[in-house]
Design an enzyme around this catalytic site. Structure first.
Site, PDB file in Angstrom:
ATOM      1  N   LYS A 153       1.858 -16.996  40.350  1.00 38.32           N
ATOM      2  CA  LYS A 153       2.866 -15.530  40.466  1.00 38.32           C
ATOM      3  C   LYS A 153       3.045 -14.733  41.960  1.00 38.32           C
ATOM      4  O   LYS A 153       3.975 -14.101  41.873  1.00 38.32           O
ATOM      5  CB  LYS A 153       1.587 -14.129  39.875  1.00 38.32           C
ATOM      6  CG  LYS A 153       0.942 -15.004  38.301  1.00 38.32           C
ATOM      7  CD  LYS A 153       0.416 -13.953  38.074  1.00 38.32           C
ATOM      8  CE  LYS A 153       0.203 -13.493  36.423  1.00 38.32           C
ATOM      9  NZ  LYS A 153      -1.093 -12.359  36.260  1.00 38.32           N
ATOM     10  N   LYS A 166       6.484 -21.058  26.196  1.00 36.68           N
ATOM     11  CA  LYS A 166       5.190 -20.166  25.349  1.00 36.68           C
ATOM     12  C   LYS A 166       5.848 -19.028  24.889  1.00 36.68           C
ATOM     13  O   LYS A 166       6.561 -17.882  25.929  1.00 36.68           O
ATOM     14  CB  LYS A 166       3.978 -19.682  26.285  1.00 36.68           C
ATOM     15  CG  LYS A 166       2.521 -20.449  26.145  1.00 36.68           C
ATOM     16  CD  LYS A 166       1.517 -20.113  27.556  1.00 36.68           C
ATOM     17  CE  LYS A 166       1.251 -19.460  26.745  1.00 36.68           C
ATOM     18  NZ  LYS A 166      -0.238 -18.803  28.325  1.00 36.68           N
ATOM     19  N   LYS A 197       5.790 -12.180  26.983  1.00 41.35           N
ATOM     20  CA  LYS A 197       5.588 -10.397  26.375  1.00 41.35           C
ATOM     21  C   LYS A 197       7.237 -10.193  27.827  1.00 41.35           C
ATOM     22  O   LYS A 197       7.660  -9.723  27.725  1.00 41.35           O
ATOM     23  CB  LYS A 197       4.783  -9.599  26.630  1.00 41.35           C
ATOM     24  CG  LYS A 197       3.767  -9.836  27.973  1.00 41.35           C
ATOM     25  CD  LYS A 197       2.152  -8.967  28.111  1.00 41.35           C
ATOM     26  CE  LYS A 197       1.779  -9.392  28.809  1.00 41.35           C
ATOM     27  NZ  LYS A 197       0.073  -9.432  28.710  1.00 41.35           N
TER      28      LYS A 197
END
Ligand code: TRP
Length: 354
Positions: free
Chosen positions: A115, A217, A220
């Site tokens: 991240k 995957k 969102k």
């Protein structure tokens, strides 16, 4: 030798729309677990600040996750549903855990590396400390079982390391309070105040992949909305997305082995299996040899049957934010009572004056 009272805890961040992957991978498991367990489900709004500080629609996002919990069938009266910021004890215990965890442990966290990306100097301190807050979320209730995705396993191992170090370092202080219990960690007997949390990862939950690329995957953050089925999608959107989902030209195989090297076929069969609560082998024994022109309409019918009622209930709930807020306040109050009991015990173990 005794054991900690079983308690299930899990958290979902209020960022972005929930999609089919979140439902099959997490929320549906939460619903199933409430049958036989005491459960606490938390909308982790403090965690949402770690990657991005300002959220235009924070309140709506919190309500929307809560609505999904309720619409999917989580019972907020028998169990506890609340948002993290209503229970300040999470952040308080996280501070203590920041002083238990070692920098070397945090440096191993792969999610932080992913991240934070290249510019680690610009990542927030909160993103770095994220797993310590997560450990506090769980351990402030001395919860024992945590349903999470595979990607959270390392964070749960860290929670165990933190619990273990706290138990060891404060061993002499825990004993006289009578608050600890004797557990076994492997072969080792340990006098523990905090339990060794266990992940609940197994079960039929598939890795739900993008409808546009079976090797990625479902996410969102994918720029194409056609890549995912959102929990807020209505019947028309669901059928359009499945109709347009990427496939290959071949018929479905009769055996699971035949899905190898066919990621899109594998994904759609996996989604069908999960929605129907069957194995992929069952699905293929029904549809093996059939073309996608036959399989897709069947998948659409099934997806609509399972998701449309959840969708309708979420919309109904979202029209009454006052009700959702009342549910969260009630859950927050009950969570706070439990968390404050733990914090008082922790304060006593550490030796803070109160
Ligand atoms: N890190 C979890 C995720 O991204 C969310 C989370 C925060 C959580 N605190 C938790 C999950 C405590 C389980 C238990 O999915």
């Amino acid at each position: 030798m005794t054991e900690f009272k079983p308690l299930v805890f899990s958290g979902v961040q209020p960022t972005g729309n929930l999609h089919l992957g979140n439902y099959l991978g997490a929320i549906r498991k939460f619903v199933a677990l409430q049958e036989n367990n005491d459960c606490i489900y938390c909308v982790v709004d403090l965690h949402a600040l770690t990657a991005q500080l300002v959220h235009e629609d924070m309140a709506t996002q919190i309500r929307s996750i809560t609505a999904a919990f309720l619409a999917a069938g989580i019972d907020p009266k028998k169990h506890i549903v609340f948002n993290q910021s209503q229970v300040p004890q999470h952040a308080e215990l996280a501070w203590i855990f920041n002083c238990v965890a070692r920098i070397g442990w945090m440096n191993r966290m792969t999610q932080f590396k992913d991240k934070a990306g290249k510019d680690r100097e610009q990542a927030s301190l909160g993103l770095y400390a994220y797993p310590s807050l997560m450990a506090a979320d769980i351990l402030v209730y001395r919860a024992t079982h945590v349903p999470v995705g595979e990607d959270q396993k390392q964070h749960l191992e860290l929670a165990r390391d933190i619990a273990m170090k706290f138990n060891m370092d404060f061993n002499e202080k825990i004993r006289p309070t009578g608050l600890g219990i004797d557990i076994k960690v492997g072969e080792e007997p340990v006098h523990a105040y905090f339990p060794m949390v266990e992940p609940l990862i197994d079960g039929p939950a598939p890795r739900v992949m993008s409808l546009k690329d079976g090797t990625k995957k479902m996410s969102k953050s994918d720029p194409s909305d056609l890549s995912r089925i959102n929990l807020m999608d209505d019947q028309d959107a669901i059928s359009k997305k499945i109709r347009k989902a990427k496939t290959d030209p071949d018929a479905l195989p009769g055996e699971v082995d035949g899905l190898k090297g066919r990621p899109e076929a594998d994904n759609l069969v996996g989604i069908f299996a999960a929605l129907a609560d069957k194995s992929k082998a069952d699905v293929l024994s029904e549809f093996g040899g059939q073309q996608f022109s036959v399989f897709k309409p069947a998948l659409i019918d099934l997806a609509v049957e399972v998701l449309a009622p959840i969708n309708a209930e979420m919309r109904r709930l979202m029209e009454d934010p006052g009700h959702i807020d009342a549910v969260l306040r009630d859950g927050g109050e009950r969570a706070r009572t439990r968390a404050e009991k733990t914090m008082n015990e922790v304060r006593d173990i550490i030796g803070f004056v109160r």
